[in-house]
Design a protein around this motif. Sequence first.
Motif, PDB file in Angstrom:
ATOM      1  N   GLU A   1      45.559  43.770  32.997  1.00  0.00           N
ATOM      2  CA  GLU A   1      45.215  45.056  34.032  1.00  0.00           C
ATOM      3  C   GLU A   1      43.813  44.754  34.475  1.00  0.00           C
ATOM      4  O   GLU A   1      42.917  44.198  34.017  1.00  0.00           O
ATOM      5  CB  GLU A   1      45.317  46.245  33.161  1.00  0.00           C
ATOM      6  N   CYS A   2      43.558  45.534  35.864  1.00  0.00           N
ATOM      7  CA  CYS A   2      42.379  45.396  36.482  1.00  0.00           C
ATOM      8  C   CYS A   2      41.709  47.023  36.452  1.00  0.00           C
ATOM      9  O   CYS A   2      42.350  47.775  36.442  1.00  0.00           O
ATOM     10  CB  CYS A   2      42.422  45.100  37.763  1.00  0.00           C
ATOM     11  N   TYR A   3      40.379  47.121  36.205  1.00  0.00           N
ATOM     12  CA  TYR A   3      39.817  48.150  36.098  1.00  0.00           C
ATOM     13  C   TYR A   3      38.755  48.488  37.191  1.00  0.00           C
ATOM     14  O   TYR A   3      38.077  47.485  37.608  1.00  0.00           O
ATOM     15  CB  TYR A   3      39.072  48.212  34.773  1.00  0.00           C
ATOM     16  N   ASP A   4      38.560  49.568  37.470  1.00  0.00           N
ATOM     17  CA  ASP A   4      37.403  49.763  38.290  1.00  0.00           C
ATOM     18  C   ASP A   4      36.057  49.683  37.615  1.00  0.00           C
ATOM     19  O   ASP A   4      35.873  50.480  36.398  1.00  0.00           O
ATOM     20  CB  ASP A   4      37.432  51.451  38.997  1.00  0.00           C
ATOM     21  N   ASP A   5      34.944  49.273  38.400  1.00  0.00           N
ATOM     22  CA  ASP A   5      33.786  48.935  37.686  1.00  0.00           C
ATOM     23  C   ASP A   5      32.901  50.208  37.427  1.00  0.00           C
ATOM     24  O   ASP A   5      32.029  50.147  36.534  1.00  0.00           O
ATOM     25  CB  ASP A   5      33.085  48.077  38.678  1.00  0.00           C
TER      26      ASP A   5
ATOM     27  N   ARG B   1      43.438  50.000  37.866  1.00  0.00           N
ATOM     28  CA  ARG B   1      43.688  49.845  39.170  1.00  0.00           C
ATOM     29  C   ARG B   1      44.558  48.729  39.268  1.00  0.00           C
ATOM     30  O   ARG B   1      44.752  47.948  38.713  1.00  0.00           O
ATOM     31  CB  ARG B   1      42.694  49.954  40.070  1.00  0.00           C
ATOM     32  N   GLU B   2      45.099  48.599  40.857  1.00  0.00           N
ATOM     33  CA  GLU B   2      45.982  47.450  41.135  1.00  0.00           C
ATOM     34  C   GLU B   2      45.160  46.470  41.374  1.00  0.00           C
ATOM     35  O   GLU B   2      44.162  46.178  42.109  1.00  0.00           O
ATOM     36  CB  GLU B   2      46.831  47.990  42.497  1.00  0.00           C
ATOM     37  N   CYS B   3      45.402  45.353  40.950  1.00  0.00           N
ATOM     38  CA  CYS B   3      44.695  44.068  40.997  1.00  0.00           C
ATOM     39  C   CYS B   3      44.774  43.473  42.252  1.00  0.00           C
ATOM     40  O   CYS B   3      45.870  43.580  43.049  1.00  0.00           O
ATOM     41  CB  CYS B   3      45.428  42.981  40.062  1.00  0.00           C
ATOM     42  N   THR B   4      43.855  42.846  42.858  1.00  0.00           N
ATOM     43  CA  THR B   4      43.889  42.334  44.100  1.00  0.00           C
ATOM     44  C   THR B   4      44.852  41.005  43.953  1.00  0.00           C
ATOM     45  O   THR B   4      44.791  40.201  43.121  1.00  0.00           O
ATOM     46  CB  THR B   4      42.537  42.091  44.702  1.00  0.00           C
ATOM     47  N   GLU B   5      45.020  40.327  45.170  1.00  0.00           N
ATOM     48  CA  GLU B   5      45.862  38.930  45.304  1.00  0.00           C
ATOM     49  C   GLU B   5      44.873  38.173  44.628  1.00  0.00           C
ATOM     50  O   GLU B   5      45.323  37.155  43.782  1.00  0.00           O
ATOM     51  CB  GLU B   5      46.238  38.751  46.420  1.00  0.00           C
ATOM     52  N   ALA B   6      43.696  38.041  45.025  1.00  0.00           N
ATOM     53  CA  ALA B   6      42.720  36.998  44.287  1.00  0.00           C
ATOM     54  C   ALA B   6      42.437  37.105  42.933  1.00  0.00           C
ATOM     55  O   ALA B   6      42.230  36.138  42.202  1.00  0.00           O
ATOM     56  CB  ALA B   6      41.192  37.190  45.091  1.00  0.00           C
ATOM     57  N   GLU B   7      42.607  38.339  42.381  1.00  0.00           N
ATOM     58  CA  GLU B   7      42.522  38.645  41.144  1.00  0.00           C
ATOM     59  C   GLU B   7      43.591  37.906  40.288  1.00  0.00           C
ATOM     60  O   GLU B   7      43.571  37.132  39.284  1.00  0.00           O
ATOM     61  CB  GLU B   7      42.139  39.900  40.742  1.00  0.00           C
ATOM     62  N   LEU B   8      44.777  38.400  40.749  1.00  0.00           N
ATOM     63  CA  LEU B   8      45.940  37.685  40.453  1.00  0.00           C
ATOM     64  C   LEU B   8      46.268  36.328  40.216  1.00  0.00           C
ATOM     65  O   LEU B   8      46.713  35.503  39.374  1.00  0.00           O
ATOM     66  CB  LEU B   8      47.219  38.469  40.909  1.00  0.00           C
ATOM     67  N   ALA B   9      45.625  35.570  41.337  1.00  0.00           N
ATOM     68  CA  ALA B   9      45.728  34.255  41.749  1.00  0.00           C
ATOM     69  C   ALA B   9      44.643  33.763  40.430  1.00  0.00           C
ATOM     70  O   ALA B   9      45.140  32.600  39.800  1.00  0.00           O
ATOM     71  CB  ALA B   9      45.206  33.954  42.875  1.00  0.00           C
ATOM     72  N   ARG B  10      43.413  33.960  40.113  1.00  0.00           N
ATOM     73  CA  ARG B  10      42.915  33.618  39.125  1.00  0.00           C
ATOM     74  C   ARG B  10      43.501  33.768  37.798  1.00  0.00           C
ATOM     75  O   ARG B  10      43.387  32.684  36.934  1.00  0.00           O
ATOM     76  CB  ARG B  10      41.274  34.371  39.327  1.00  0.00           C
TER      77      ARG B  10
END
Length: 293
Positions: free
Chosen positions: A74-78, A84-93
């Motif tokens: 999961e991705c989090y708001d800083d 929050r929904e992960c960005t494509e770049a985050e999912l790619a990493r």
Amino acid sequence: MTKQSSIRMCAASILAGLSLILTGCFITPGKFSSELVLSSDESFSFTYEGEIFFLGLSSLAQMGAAAEEFEPDECYDDETYETRECTEAELARQRADWDAGAEARAEEAKRKAEQMSAMLGGIDPNDPQATEELRQLLLRHEGWDRVEDKGNGGFDVSYSVTGKITHDFLFPVIEGVPGTNPFVQMIIRDGKVVRINAPGFATDSGDNPMTGMMGGLAGLAAMGGGENAAMAENMPDIPQLDGTFSIVTKGDLKIRANNTDEGAQPTPTGEVLRWEISPRTKDAPTALIAFGQ
């Protein structure tokens, strides 16, 4: 941490534990009736009628393997630390990091497969003939009078053996299968005393961790819907503990201790201890019996 995050971590933890149990080729009873008869001439007989279940040959093996499939974090708001929904770049990493560990995971999967085969007496659980090979292996052992395949790692068996109380006794014992978790143990002590334990006939026994594991998986459905509920609903039909275990004495034997609910009951030739076994059985049946005292 959000509720969904907690659910995901719980599921991952349970399935990881499941994977460890599977590498031990865990064996559990289902519906059964078992009896141990001890006689004053220092002879014994033991019978087990009913189900046994090899988890390593069941669809649980696929569930354990599924725990190692890619699942994005999961991705989090800083600022708010909320998910929050992960960005494509985050999912790619995340995917790139996962792919980088592919070789190590392949080696680990190979190691686990070799462990599983060793725990099944050299039988490859991925072989379509594995179940029949195991059935034939059991039938080659003394005492296994009937072994019928019920599917999904389950067998309906009839086992009976007689002997003299000159050595410890353990059931089941399978050639080439190290460290089989015992259903019943009979241990000889000095002074013509035997200790009988049945760790396989209890849910809280250290030799029977599977019941708690299955309860944890089923509990995921109550924590949330979606894929967690689907996972719980797709659990394979695993035999539940449901049976009776009896210890029968004949002649001048003395029951020194036991943990039955009602204690020893008289019979025309001696006494009997009886345990009703179910998923609610917390304590493993146990008794201490002396000969000629």
